[in-house]
Enzyme design. Structure first.
Site, PDB file in Angstrom:
ATOM      1  N   LYS A  75       0.865  -1.185   0.000  1.00  0.00           N
ATOM      2  CA  LYS A  75       0.000   0.000   0.000  1.00  0.00           C
ATOM      3  C   LYS A  75       0.893   1.224   0.000  1.00  0.00           C
ATOM      4  CE  LYS A  75      -2.198   1.487   3.782  1.00  0.00           C
ATOM      5  NZ  LYS A  75      -1.812   2.909   3.879  1.00  0.00           N
TER       6      LYS A  75
ATOM      7  N   PRO B 154      -0.839  -9.083  15.595  1.00  0.00           N
ATOM      8  CA  PRO B 154      -0.890  -9.740  14.285  1.00  0.00           C
ATOM      9  C   PRO B 154      -1.860 -10.924  14.306  1.00  0.00           C
ATOM     10  CG  PRO B 154       1.382  -9.295  14.899  1.00  0.00           C
ATOM     11  CD  PRO B 154       0.548  -8.946  16.102  1.00  0.00           C
TER      12      PRO B 154
ATOM     13  N   LYS C  11      -6.669   8.240   0.241  1.00  0.00           N
ATOM     14  CA  LYS C  11      -7.781   8.637   1.130  1.00  0.00           C
ATOM     15  C   LYS C  11      -8.505   9.825   0.506  1.00  0.00           C
ATOM     16  CE  LYS C  11      -6.441   6.390   5.236  1.00  0.00           C
ATOM     17  NZ  LYS C  11      -5.025   6.126   4.953  1.00  0.00           N
TER      18      LYS C  11
ATOM     19  N   ARG D 250       4.949   0.488   9.913  1.00  0.00           N
ATOM     20  CA  ARG D 250       6.198   0.756  10.623  1.00  0.00           C
ATOM     21  C   ARG D 250       6.826  -0.452  11.297  1.00  0.00           C
ATOM     22  NH1 ARG D 250       3.531   5.435  13.976  1.00  0.00           N
ATOM     23  NH2 ARG D 250       1.788   4.017  13.542  1.00  0.00           N
TER      24      ARG D 250
ATOM     25  N   SER E 104      -8.529   3.642  12.384  1.00  0.00           N
ATOM     26  CA  SER E 104      -7.931   2.941  13.523  1.00  0.00           C
ATOM     27  C   SER E 104      -7.606   3.853  14.707  1.00  0.00           C
ATOM     28  CB  SER E 104      -6.643   2.249  13.056  1.00  0.00           C
ATOM     29  OG  SER E 104      -5.751   3.193  12.488  1.00  0.00           O
TER      30      SER E 104
ATOM     31  N   GLY F 261       0.453  -3.886  15.230  1.00  0.00           N
ATOM     32  CA  GLY F 261       1.827  -3.538  15.617  1.00  0.00           C
ATOM     33  C   GLY F 261       1.884  -2.222  16.367  1.00  0.00           C
TER      34      GLY F 261
HETATM   35  P1  BMP Z   1       1.445   1.479  10.748  1.00  0.00           P
HETATM   36  O1  BMP Z   1       1.360  -0.073  10.691  1.00  0.00           O
HETATM   37  O2  BMP Z   1       2.821   1.973  10.577  1.00  0.00           O
HETATM   38  O3  BMP Z   1       0.709   2.040  11.914  1.00  0.00           O
HETATM   39  O4  BMP Z   1       0.707   2.010   9.417  1.00  0.00           O
HETATM   40  C1  BMP Z   1      -0.634   1.840   9.191  1.00  0.00           C
HETATM   41  C2  BMP Z   1      -0.981   2.176   7.770  1.00  0.00           C
HETATM   42  O5  BMP Z   1      -2.387   2.039   7.616  1.00  0.00           O
HETATM   43  C3  BMP Z   1      -0.629   3.594   7.350  1.00  0.00           C
HETATM   44  O6  BMP Z   1      -0.279   3.550   5.982  1.00  0.00           O
HETATM   45  C4  BMP Z   1      -1.937   4.369   7.507  1.00  0.00           C
HETATM   46  O7  BMP Z   1      -2.098   5.400   6.563  1.00  0.00           O
HETATM   47  C5  BMP Z   1      -2.955   3.276   7.234  1.00  0.00           C
HETATM   48  N1  BMP Z   1      -4.238   3.477   7.936  1.00  0.00           N
HETATM   49  C6  BMP Z   1      -4.310   3.514   9.319  1.00  0.00           C
HETATM   50  O8  BMP Z   1      -3.317   3.421  10.024  1.00  0.00           O
HETATM   51  N2  BMP Z   1      -5.554   3.663   9.888  1.00  0.00           N
HETATM   52  C7  BMP Z   1      -6.689   3.791   9.162  1.00  0.00           C
HETATM   53  O9  BMP Z   1      -7.759   3.887   9.738  1.00  0.00           O
HETATM   54  C8  BMP Z   1      -6.601   3.753   7.769  1.00  0.00           C
HETATM   55  C9  BMP Z   1      -5.368   3.595   7.160  1.00  0.00           C
HETATM   56  O10 BMP Z   1      -5.278   3.541   5.848  1.00  0.00           O
END
Ligand code: BMP
Length: 221
Positions: free
Chosen positions: A34, A176, A65, A191, A114, A170
């Site tokens: 993504k 997971p 988005k 990340r 999230s 994470g």
């Molecule tokens: P990370 O695992 O580093 O927290 O990243 C989460 C990814 O999912 C990021 O690319 C973020 O833009 C995306 N994302 C999110 O975290 N929450 C949402 O509700 C929607 C997302 O697309």
């Protein structure tokens, strides 16, 4: 392609050599990638084209988005349609004069998010958002791993015909495998893999944990 644990890696950092190394090492082992806005803006469409040429497998998603009116959505879609299989847009903008610009078969709609603030507005409109999703029937939706009850709600509403992609694994706190157990089709991880000292080792650790969690929850179904 890894089917035991359907994972999509989020590439957000605008660091082309990091992205190339992650894609090169994980191509064929993950379900897809993504591409976040910072990466898209940082390395540009040409940079993304070169990145994609490193891996012809899996799903590639442009995470814009998007939330705009018809003509801007259409122009945006035309720019990314050759570099990504799917584009992410917000569901709350509605269909007429907006989401009708995008082909449902290549669309992923954000149904809920999230972070905590998702409860302030988006989640208060859950039935309205669900109505938009249900009428458009996009290829997929985004629903948070951090709130499995939201995944369950959309899964029971949409049945199996719409894919559910869940971020929040994470760094944001979800374990997971937990979103898959709640009914998601893919977990999105950024990340915890990309910014780890060794992305491959981090992927393998997350993969092992997810497989354990998923086989446990499937054995009790
Ligand atoms: P990370 O695992 O580093 O927290 O990243 C989460 C990814 O999912 C990021 O690319 C973020 O833009 C995306 N994302 C999110 O975290 N929450 C949402 O509700 C929607 C997302 O697309």
């Amino acid at each position: 392609m890894n089917t035991q644990y359907p994972i999509i890696v989020a590439l957000d950092k605008p660091d082309e050599s990091l992205a190339r190394s992650v894609v090169g090492n994980l191509c064929g082992r993950v379900s897809g990638f993504k591409l976040g806005l910072p990466l898209l803006l940082g390395i540009g469409l040409q940079g993304v084209r070169q990145l994609r040429s490193l891996c012809r497998e899996g799903i590639w998603i442009a995470d814009l988005k998007a939330a705009d009116v018809f003509h801007v959505l259409k122009l945006t879609y035309e720019l990314v349609s050759d570099i990504a299989d799917y584009i992410i847009a917000h569901a709350f903008i509605g269909y007429r004069g907006a989401l009708e610009a995008l082909p449902p078969s290549r669309l992923i709609l954000v149904a809920s998010m999230s972070h905590e603030g998702s409860r302030e507005v988006i989640d208060k409109c859950q039935t309205l958002v669900a109505k938009v999703v249900d009428s458009i029937r996009p290829w997929g939706i985004v629903a948070p791993a951090t709130r499995p009850e939201v995944i369950r709600y959309f899964r029971s509403l949409l049945g199996k015909r719409t894919k559910i992609l869940s971020p929040g694994i994470g760094v944001q706190g979800a374990r997971p495998g937990s979103a898959i157990c709640a009914g998601a089709d893919y977990e999105i991880v950024g990340r915890s893999i990309v910014e780890a000292p060794s992305p491959i080792e981090a992927f393998e650790t997350i993969h092992r944990e997810a497989v354990k969690v998923i086989s446990k929850c499937r054995s009790v179904i």
